[in-house]
Motif scaffolding. Structure first.
Motif: not given
Length: 221
Positions: A191-193, A197-199, A205-208
């Motif tokens: 779950x943490x992994x 990955x989602x973060x 996406x924010x950087x793009x």
């Protein structure tokens, strides 16, 4: 629940896996020990039953012969004849280890035979008393062996019960608990992994998106 007892870390996961491996090996060894103890215990029980029947028969015969001897002699003469033994008997006690169980062994270096078993003269005693004393002397070694076997059975039964409790504890408590902990930690780590990955994907996406906007600004200028 497993999650209330362990921390969902990789270090704890490694610890739980080692615990499970050790418990599984210990469970197999203890089961093998228990099975072998039971096998030897059953052999001892059989030997004990045979010896007990033999000893009881021998003592019964000796008692009957003593009763016959007493009927043919006065009580005073009989008591005087049996008051003191002619020879002492030394019993040696040892120990042998059987499947981690120290069981006793009894033996004697003294041999009582012939006239050594009679502590009295023959002038005033009946021949029936000789027969009774001889019958009792012949059953002595079996009595000694019976004492050894019965004590061995008691100690073996105690060890079997102790081993059985350990096997049950490993099988029904420790191993399932370790497996549940491993399952819980693995689930939490997954779950943490996935969350990480989602973060990372959101950050990417924010950087793009930020790069696209900056490019538009530059193109507008």
């Amino acid at each position: 629940m497993a999650g209330t007892r362990v921390n969902p870390t990789r270090m704890e996961l490694t610890k739980q896996k080692k615990k499970l491996l050790s418990a599984t090996r210990g469970h197999k060894l203890l089961k093998d020990k228990r099975d072998e103890l039971v096998r030897q215990f059953m052999d001892l029980i059989k030997e004990n039953m045979e010896l007990r029947l033999k000893v009881e028969k021998g003592i019964k015969n000796a008692n009957m012969e003593f009763a016959i001897a007493r009927a043919g002699m006065s009580e005073q003469v009989l008591n005087t004849a049996l008051m003191a033994s002619k020879k002492s008997l030394n019993i040696n006690q040892g120990v042998k280890n059987v499947m981690s169980v120290d069981i006793p062994t009894f033996s004697t270096n003294d041999e009582i035979s012939g006239n050594d078993i009679y502590s009295y003269g023959y002038a005033f005693t009946a021949g029936d008393l000789d027969d009774a004393v001889y019958s009792l002397s012949t059953v002595f070694e079996d009595m000694l062996k019976l004492a050894e076997v019965e004590k061995s059975c008691q100690l073996m039964a105690t060890e079997i019960e102790k081993t059985r409790r350990r096997v049950n504890a490993l099988e029904h408590v420790i191993i399932p608990e370790a497996m549940e902990n491993i399952k819980y930690i693995t689930m939490k780590l997954d779950e943490n992994e996935r969350s990480t990955q989602i973060r990372l994907m959101k950050v990417k996406d924010m950087m793009v998106q930020q790069a696209v906007e900056e490019r538009r600004v530059q193109d507008g200028l």
